[in-house]
Design a protein around this motif. Structure first.
Motif, PDB file in Angstrom:
ATOM      1  N   HIS A  46      36.661  29.382  41.304  1.00  0.00           N
ATOM      2  CA  HIS A  46      36.600  30.765  41.748  1.00  0.00           C
ATOM      3  C   HIS A  46      38.008  31.201  42.140  1.00  0.00           C
ATOM      4  O   HIS A  46      38.502  30.813  43.209  1.00  0.00           O
ATOM      5  CB  HIS A  46      35.667  30.904  42.957  1.00  0.00           C
ATOM      6  N   GLU A  54      37.379  35.599  46.995  1.00  0.00           N
ATOM      7  CA  GLU A  54      37.161  35.538  45.556  1.00  0.00           C
ATOM      8  C   GLU A  54      37.508  36.881  44.919  1.00  0.00           C
ATOM      9  O   GLU A  54      37.270  37.940  45.503  1.00  0.00           O
ATOM     10  CB  GLU A  54      35.703  35.227  45.260  1.00  0.00           C
ATOM     11  N   SER A  55      38.044  36.815  43.716  1.00  0.00           N
ATOM     12  CA  SER A  55      38.512  38.031  43.065  1.00  0.00           C
ATOM     13  C   SER A  55      38.202  37.998  41.577  1.00  0.00           C
ATOM     14  O   SER A  55      38.238  36.933  40.946  1.00  0.00           O
ATOM     15  CB  SER A  55      40.020  38.193  43.277  1.00  0.00           C
ATOM     16  N   LEU A  56      37.924  39.186  41.016  1.00  0.00           N
ATOM     17  CA  LEU A  56      37.792  39.350  39.573  1.00  0.00           C
ATOM     18  C   LEU A  56      38.976  40.118  38.993  1.00  0.00           C
ATOM     19  O   LEU A  56      39.015  40.349  37.781  1.00  0.00           O
ATOM     20  CB  LEU A  56      36.496  40.091  39.233  1.00  0.00           C
ATOM     21  N   TRP A  58      42.329  40.766  37.280  1.00  0.00           N
ATOM     22  CA  TRP A  58      43.108  39.920  36.387  1.00  0.00           C
ATOM     23  C   TRP A  58      44.406  39.458  37.030  1.00  0.00           C
ATOM     24  O   TRP A  58      44.883  38.360  36.752  1.00  0.00           O
ATOM     25  CB  TRP A  58      43.375  40.663  35.083  1.00  0.00           C
ATOM     26  N   VAL A  61      43.118  36.419  38.733  1.00  0.00           N
ATOM     27  CA  VAL A  61      42.517  35.423  37.848  1.00  0.00           C
ATOM     28  C   VAL A  61      43.581  34.767  36.968  1.00  0.00           C
ATOM     29  O   VAL A  61      43.605  33.540  36.802  1.00  0.00           O
ATOM     30  CB  VAL A  61      41.417  36.065  36.980  1.00  0.00           C
ATOM     31  N   THR A  81      32.016  34.775  37.780  1.00  0.00           N
ATOM     32  CA  THR A  81      31.891  36.240  37.720  1.00  0.00           C
ATOM     33  C   THR A  81      30.793  36.753  38.645  1.00  0.00           C
ATOM     34  O   THR A  81      30.333  37.870  38.492  1.00  0.00           O
ATOM     35  CB  THR A  81      31.563  36.708  36.290  1.00  0.00           C
ATOM     36  N   ILE A  85      30.971  38.787  44.278  1.00  0.00           N
ATOM     37  CA  ILE A  85      32.416  39.013  44.342  1.00  0.00           C
ATOM     38  C   ILE A  85      32.707  40.507  44.296  1.00  0.00           C
ATOM     39  O   ILE A  85      33.512  41.023  45.078  1.00  0.00           O
ATOM     40  CB  ILE A  85      33.130  38.287  43.189  1.00  0.00           C
ATOM     41  N   ARG A  92      32.590  46.019  38.525  1.00  0.00           N
ATOM     42  CA  ARG A  92      32.722  44.667  37.980  1.00  0.00           C
ATOM     43  C   ARG A  92      33.059  44.706  36.489  1.00  0.00           C
ATOM     44  O   ARG A  92      33.954  44.013  36.010  1.00  0.00           O
ATOM     45  CB  ARG A  92      31.430  43.885  38.214  1.00  0.00           C
ATOM     46  N   LEU A  96      36.440  43.286  34.589  1.00  0.00           N
ATOM     47  CA  LEU A  96      36.337  42.298  33.521  1.00  0.00           C
ATOM     48  C   LEU A  96      36.923  42.815  32.212  1.00  0.00           C
ATOM     49  O   LEU A  96      37.422  42.033  31.397  1.00  0.00           O
ATOM     50  CB  LEU A  96      34.876  41.887  33.322  1.00  0.00           C
ATOM     51  N   TRP A  99      40.455  41.700  31.566  1.00  0.00           N
ATOM     52  CA  TRP A  99      40.787  40.296  31.347  1.00  0.00           C
ATOM     53  C   TRP A  99      41.363  40.093  29.952  1.00  0.00           C
ATOM     54  O   TRP A  99      40.906  40.674  28.966  1.00  0.00           O
ATOM     55  CB  TRP A  99      39.547  39.424  31.502  1.00  0.00           C
ATOM     56  N   ALA A 106      33.314  31.843  31.106  1.00  0.00           N
ATOM     57  CA  ALA A 106      33.028  32.386  32.435  1.00  0.00           C
ATOM     58  C   ALA A 106      31.551  32.190  32.719  1.00  0.00           C
ATOM     59  O   ALA A 106      30.707  32.401  31.835  1.00  0.00           O
ATOM     60  CB  ALA A 106      33.397  33.865  32.516  1.00  0.00           C
TER      61      ALA A 106
END
Length: 236
Positions: A46, A54-56, A58, A61, A81, A85, A92, A96, A99, A106
């Motif tokens: 994560h 926690e992070s989504l 980019w 990530v 994912t 988060i 979300r 994504l 990315w 994922a």
């Protein structure tokens, strides 16, 4: 096909009470290297932002993925994912969509709102989907989606997965699935080791790491993920 051995390196902030839980990209790279040296062929982690959450994004990530990739170029690596988060589905999906090529796969919890849309987006971005199934209902929902998956995780979580114990919970979900998926079967917390031992006996792929358990199978203290991989492989 040989059942896969996978290490789950950190998990959410509930794991922060173990001093070996990796957070920064550098810590993740070291933990992944040590887990691979112990025998893991894939890792899941994560990524975190500067605040430790926690992070989504980019921008959070990518450094984590790049650090692990540089240290472990031949290791299959995946990231989380999960809905918690970024609870808002539109936000979300927007994150994504930014990315780039990076993680091999994922993990996606199929009971979550919009799971199919998230899966479609990951496939569009060239990222493999690892379908997480906590319940028989999630398995039935997953089977209505026609996209490709890297593997399926049958996940037994106390208080979430229905069943008297972790093995019963895993069996109930497995009963909904055909035989043509690569499967990893795992539990968390008090269900982690009983499910792992059952999965090993039955020839399923295995997962262990500080996301799933913070001690060895008999409560032994562990220094980190590599020791848990050793236990997973039956070497201790």
């Amino acid at each position: 096909m040989e059942p896969i051995l996978k290490a789950c390196l950190n998990g959410d902030r509930s794991r922060a009470d173990h001093p070996a839980v990796p957070v920064t990209p550098e810590e993740l790279a070291i933990a992944a290297y040590d887990a691979a040296a112990a025998g893991a062929v894939a890792v899941h982690f994560h990524p975190r932002g500067p605040d430790g959450r926690e992070s989504l994004a980019w921008s959070d990530v990518e450094p984590a993925v790049a650090a692990v990739r540089e240290r472990c170029p031949d290791l299959a690596l995946g990231v989380a994912t999960r809905q918690e988060i970024v609870p808002d589905l539109s936000e979300r999906l927007s994150l994504l969509a930014e990315w780039q090529a990076g993680p091999d796969f994922a993990s996606l919890n199929w009971h979550e709102e919009g799971a199919e849309r998230v899966a479609d987006l990951l496939v569009e971005r060239g990222i493999g989907v690892e379908a997480g199934l906590f319940t028989p209902a999630a398995a039935r929902k997953f089977l209505t989606w026609r996209g490709p998956v890297v593997r399926v995780l049958v996940e037994a979580l106390p208080g979430i997965s229905p069943g008297a114990d972790g093995v019963a919970a895993a069996q109930a979900t497995l009963a909904e699935l055909p035989d043509d998926f690569e499967l990893v079967v795992h539990g968390e917390n008090e269900w982690a080791w009983p499910v792992l031992e059952w999965a090993r006996t039955n020839g399923y792929g295995l997962r262990a790491g500080l996301e799933d358990m913070l001690a060895g199978p008999h409560g032994e203290p562990v220094a980190g993920n590599a020791e848990l991989v050793d236990y997973m492989r039956g070497r201790r």
